[in-house]
Design a protein around this motif. Structure first.
Motif, PDB file in Angstrom:
ATOM      1  N   VAL A 133      48.980  36.357  42.524  1.00 19.41           N
ATOM      2  CA  VAL A 133      48.618  37.611  43.182  1.00 19.41           C
ATOM      3  C   VAL A 133      49.845  38.214  43.847  1.00 19.41           C
ATOM      4  CG1 VAL A 133      46.267  36.784  43.649  1.00 19.41           C
ATOM      5  CG2 VAL A 133      48.020  36.584  45.407  1.00 19.41           C
ATOM      6  N   VAL A 142      46.500  41.196  40.696  1.00 19.02           N
ATOM      7  CA  VAL A 142      46.172  39.816  40.359  1.00 19.02           C
ATOM      8  C   VAL A 142      46.316  39.599  38.858  1.00 19.02           C
ATOM      9  CG1 VAL A 142      43.711  40.436  40.223  1.00 19.02           C
ATOM     10  CG2 VAL A 142      44.376  38.032  40.435  1.00 19.02           C
ATOM     11  N   LEU A 147      44.449  33.362  37.499  1.00 17.45           N
ATOM     12  CA  LEU A 147      43.730  33.230  38.757  1.00 17.45           C
ATOM     13  C   LEU A 147      42.993  31.899  38.855  1.00 17.45           C
ATOM     14  CD1 LEU A 147      42.789  34.352  41.448  1.00 17.45           C
ATOM     15  CD2 LEU A 147      40.921  35.520  40.247  1.00 17.45           C
TER      16      LEU A 147
END
Length: 232
Positions: A133, A142, A147
Motif C-alpha cells: 500500500v 493498494v 494485499l
C-alpha cells in the motif's frame, strides 16, 4: 491437499459468503475436484476451513486472469498436494502479478473491508514497507495482487526487519533469474517475427513463474528440513 481445518469451521453457506461466491459454485468446484472434500462433523454436516477459502480465492483469481475451467484444472493439478494456506496465498499473489496493473486507489474503509480486518498505523506502515500500500491523500493506493500476501506477512512471528531482509534477498535472486531466463529466451527467438515473440512471451510468462515458484518451494522445504534435522 491439506484442508487446514481450524475452529471455527465453516458451513458451506458460510464458506460461500466469505468467498463471495454461491453455494452452487462451491459444490460445482468440489464435484470437479478443484476443492478438497469437507470434514464431516456431527449430523453429517460438512465443515470447511481456511484452506478451502484460500483455494477458492486462487480459483477466482485464475478466472479473473481469463483462464478457462480446463486450464484451471490443469494448473491446480500441477500444484503440490500439501500446500498450506500461506502457500496458496502466495500462489494467488503470483497469479495476480500476471495482470499488467493491479494497483487501485481506495479509501481506508475499503482497504479494511478488503483486508477483512481493522488496520492500525503499524499495520499500514509495514504494508507500505512491503510496497503493498501507499498513502494517497486521504486514501491509499493498494496493489490488489499483493494485499492478501501482505496481510499474511503481518501475522508471521518474525521481526519486521527480518521480513524486509528476506524480501530483499528474494527480489535480488528473482531479478538475477529473470535476467538469465530473458537472455535464454531472446537467443531462442532472435530470428522470429515480433508478433510471434509477443505471443510466445504471453504463453511463457505464467509457466515460467509457476516453475520458479515450485522450484523455490521445494528448495526451501529441503533447506528447512536439513536445518531442523540438524538441530535435532
Amino acid at each position: 491437499m491439506t484442508t487446514d481445518i481450524e475452529e471455527p469451521a465453516l458451513t458451506i453457506d458460510e464458506l460461500a459468503a466469505k468467498a463471495g461466491v454461491t453455494v452452487r459454485t462451491v459444490r460445482f468446484y468440489g464435484s470437479r475436484g478443484l476443492l478438497p472434500p469437507p470434514a464431516i462433523g456431527p449430523r453429517r454436516v460438512g465443515h470447511y476451513g481456511p484452506a478451502h477459502l484460500a483455494r477458492l480465492a486462487l480459483i477466482e483469481e485464475l478466472q479473473r486472469q481469463g483462464m478457462t475451467l480446463a486450464a484451471i484444472e490443469r494448473y491446480l493439478g500441477r500444484l503440490p498436494a500439501d500446500l498450506s494456506v500461506r502457500e496458496l496465498a502466495i500462489q494467488r499473489a503470483v497469479v495476480a502479478s500476471w495482470a499488467p496493473d493491479t494497483v487501485e486507489s481506495v479509501s481506508r474503509e475499503e482497504l479494511e473491508r478488503r483486508a477483512g480486518r481493522a488496520l492500525d498505523e503499524e499495520d499500514l506502515r509495514r504494508l507500505a514497507a512491503l510496497d503493498v500500500v501507499e498513502r494517497d491523500g486521504e486514501g491509499f493506493r493498494v496493489d490488489a495482487g499483493l494485499l492478501r500476501l501482505g496481510l499474511e506477512l503481518l501475522d508471521v512471528p518474525l521481526a519486521h526487519e527480518t521480513i524486509l531482509a528476506a524480501r530483499a534477498a528474494l527480489t535480488g535472486h528473482a531479478r538475477a533469474a529473470a535476467q538469465d531466463l530473458s537472455r535464454l529466451l531472446r537467443d531462442a527467438v532472435a530470428e522470429r517475427d515480433t508478433r510471434d515473440v509477443k505471443s510466445l512471451s504471453a504463453h511463457m510468462h505464467p509457466l515460467v513463474v509457476q516453475a520458479l515458484l515450485t522450484s523455490f518451494q521445494r528448495s526451501l522445504r529441503e533447506e528447512l528440513r536439513e536445518w531442523l534435522d540438524g538441530g535435532e
